[in-house]
Enzyme design. Sequence first.
Site, PDB file in Angstrom:
ATOM      1  N   GLU A 138     -11.441  -0.388  -3.464  1.00 46.40           N
ATOM      2  CA  GLU A 138     -10.865   0.148  -2.342  1.00 46.40           C
ATOM      3  C   GLU A 138      -9.520   0.984  -2.754  1.00 46.40           C
ATOM      4  O   GLU A 138      -9.249   1.382  -3.957  1.00 46.40           O
ATOM      5  CB  GLU A 138     -10.477  -1.014  -1.296  1.00 46.40           C
ATOM      6  CG  GLU A 138      -9.355  -2.303  -2.121  1.00 46.40           C
ATOM      7  CD  GLU A 138      -9.043  -3.131  -1.257  1.00 46.40           C
ATOM      8  OE1 GLU A 138      -9.229  -2.915  -0.034  1.00 46.40           O
ATOM      9  OE2 GLU A 138      -8.625  -4.091  -1.783  1.00 46.40           O
ATOM     10  N   ASP A 166       0.673  -1.281   0.120  1.00 45.08           N
ATOM     11  CA  ASP A 166      -0.069   0.064   0.009  1.00 45.08           C
ATOM     12  C   ASP A 166       0.797   1.125  -0.049  1.00 45.08           C
ATOM     13  O   ASP A 166       0.654   2.223   0.779  1.00 45.08           O
ATOM     14  CB  ASP A 166      -1.042   0.074   1.061  1.00 45.08           C
ATOM     15  CG  ASP A 166      -1.747  -1.082   1.450  1.00 45.08           C
ATOM     16  OD1 ASP A 166      -2.342  -1.997   0.437  1.00 45.08           O
ATOM     17  OD2 ASP A 166      -1.762  -1.701   2.577  1.00 45.08           O
TER      18      ASP A 166
END
Length: 733
Positions: free
Chosen positions: A499, A326
């Site tokens: 997401e 991420d």
Amino acid sequence: MRKVLMIIACLAAAASLQAQPAGGFGGFQMPKIDVHCSEKFADIDYAGDGQVYHKLDVYLPRMQKASYPVVVHIYGSAWYSNNSKGMADLGTIVNALLDAGYAVVTPNHRSSQDARFPAQIQDIKGVVRWVRANADKYRFDASFVAASGFSSGGHLASLAATTGGVQELEGEVGGNLGFSSSVNAACDWSGPVDLNYMSCGGTTDTWNHAPEEAVMGFPFAGNEERFKALDATTYIDADDAPVVIFHGTADNVVPSCQAPHFYELLDKAGVRTELYMVEGGGHGFNMYTEYTLRSMTNFLDKVRTEKGGSFVTGTNPVITGAFSADPSAHVFNGRLYLYPSHDIPTVKYQGEQPWFCMSDYHVYSTDDLTHWTDHGNIVDQKDVPWGEPAAYSMWAPDCVEKDGKYYFYFPNAPKRGRGFGFGIGVAVADDPAGPFTIQENTVKGTGGIDPCAFKDDDGTVYLIWSGMGMRGGKLSADMMEIEGPAVRLDATFPKGQTEGPFMFKRNGKYYLTYPWVRLEGGTETLCYAMADSPLGPYEFKGVFMEESPTGCWTNHHSFVEFNGEWYLFYHHNDFSPDFDKNRSVRVDKVSFREDGTIVPVVPTWRGVGYFKASDELNIDRYSECVGAKVDYLDEFNYFAGWKTLFTQQYDRVRFNDVDFGAKAPSRFVARVRSEKGAVVNVTVGGRSKKVTVPACADWTVMEAKAKLKVTGMQDVTVELVSGSAEIDWVSFR
């Protein structure tokens, strides 16, 4: 404290008077156990006196590294045994440590029949000094030496953690007094750490104190103050080493109240500590599970790496010493900062499936995308006031600058648990690398995961997140609240799981990029939409990175412009091929069409880093490959990297953009392995040289003359002519 130290001085004198030749209750050896080591060095005399109670064993991990962090693991025996290193939890704790890359030292120590306290802790301190004094011989990393132990061994490990620098307990066992006996961390498994608390604070002491009376040499009753010299809790202060504590709720030998009592005292003093109460766990029985053993090694890993360090990597993956995912990249003050999440070996399960497990964040930075600094741990789950301290839910974060302050936004499960949704918190710093101060409350008006903080040209900051769709809003002046209702940004986008939003601006256009599962049961692509304002409306444009070729389920990302180039940071599961919840950050260049749409990005091994010809060029991170295969260097340690296998004639790889400078090299150097030898053709800038690889069963660094008249930026190609060979890296000097 002074009174206790005076007692210790008296005890030390008594111990020297009562010392005996090797005796005590000892010598029992467990049945043969498959210890997961590459080498064992047995019966080393760490004190130089020939006594059995001063022998130790060394176990080195199966993974091959230049040096190993060390754990001294101490057996339990109620201090009665002087020769039980052969039964020191070898099949459980020791194997878990070895599998995690720690060298393990298992020492004997004097029993209560050999000598009185503090002889036992003086032996352990002598072992720690011996480890540091012999670091080069046994490939120990002397910068990290931890203690671990079960039962009375847990007591000694805990005592080692709380008595660093207490000279009255130092002793001179084995000499090596120029080396520190302080440990960097400790693991307490079911240890009796406060002998004055064995009745759990009850007004009547009903405990059988025979073992501690034997090691102290006098009765407990009437001597409670003197017994404090034996307690690890007596010496606690803020400078103590971090301690992780494991204890069973059904322990009928050492009362389970010892663990929370120890934890509370350490925590109150400001010592880093974690507590794991094992439901139904006895005194050793049902204690050693995947969860507890992995929690132990995760704790040691966290302590060992929390201060960060420097490393060099110009290929993919970018971060090579730990899992990372991420990635959120930003340029602050001309330097690129990377804020990823931090995967660790899982202790979390979704039903019966191992799941994402993240407990803290590190920040990394670089000036050139090759030389990196890990600035260490900036936020930890245990320090989040509103968060569940053991949720392992520190998912995708982001950071933004405003008015000279840096705001680090992160998701976490609240204290009442994941079932009630996620909160988004913020930590604030004066520097992009921290230190960060975690704010007391979540950001008002938000609820979800994967926050993205976007600062527009006029200084307005927006927060975008994923939760019941992708939503966003303008942040208040204090950066702690969304002004007005949040706006749904993806209502018109194609259906499918979404997401991890990331927003950036280029040439007046706003880009909302995000992971998208477009196929039923599929993995994530990366796609995007464009708009004329930060909160839309957005027009979906398509996919700019296809599903992962490795089958990695997730792929979160960020875009950044740095030194005139655009880059895409993203992740795959390169260092964890069999478990896609342990991921690794990558980076590749990005380009745009005339109309601003993104040219699809194809993941590369080569990445974007800068290399000189004299560097070790890992050609397994190739730009092009024909025929050759790539495999891991070490089956026990994927972080060691890869190797290229040349098995068929014309197998070749190309590694691009290597700087040969102004002076042509004269030598070709490579780390190779070849059973029968081989010949390879090395081509640089259109000039080729045949190089003979010698027959060598083990990895060997070879050299050959190679006067290639080339300078400047060039591609390097290695092609097999005959034979077969494995190549780790090549270099030109």
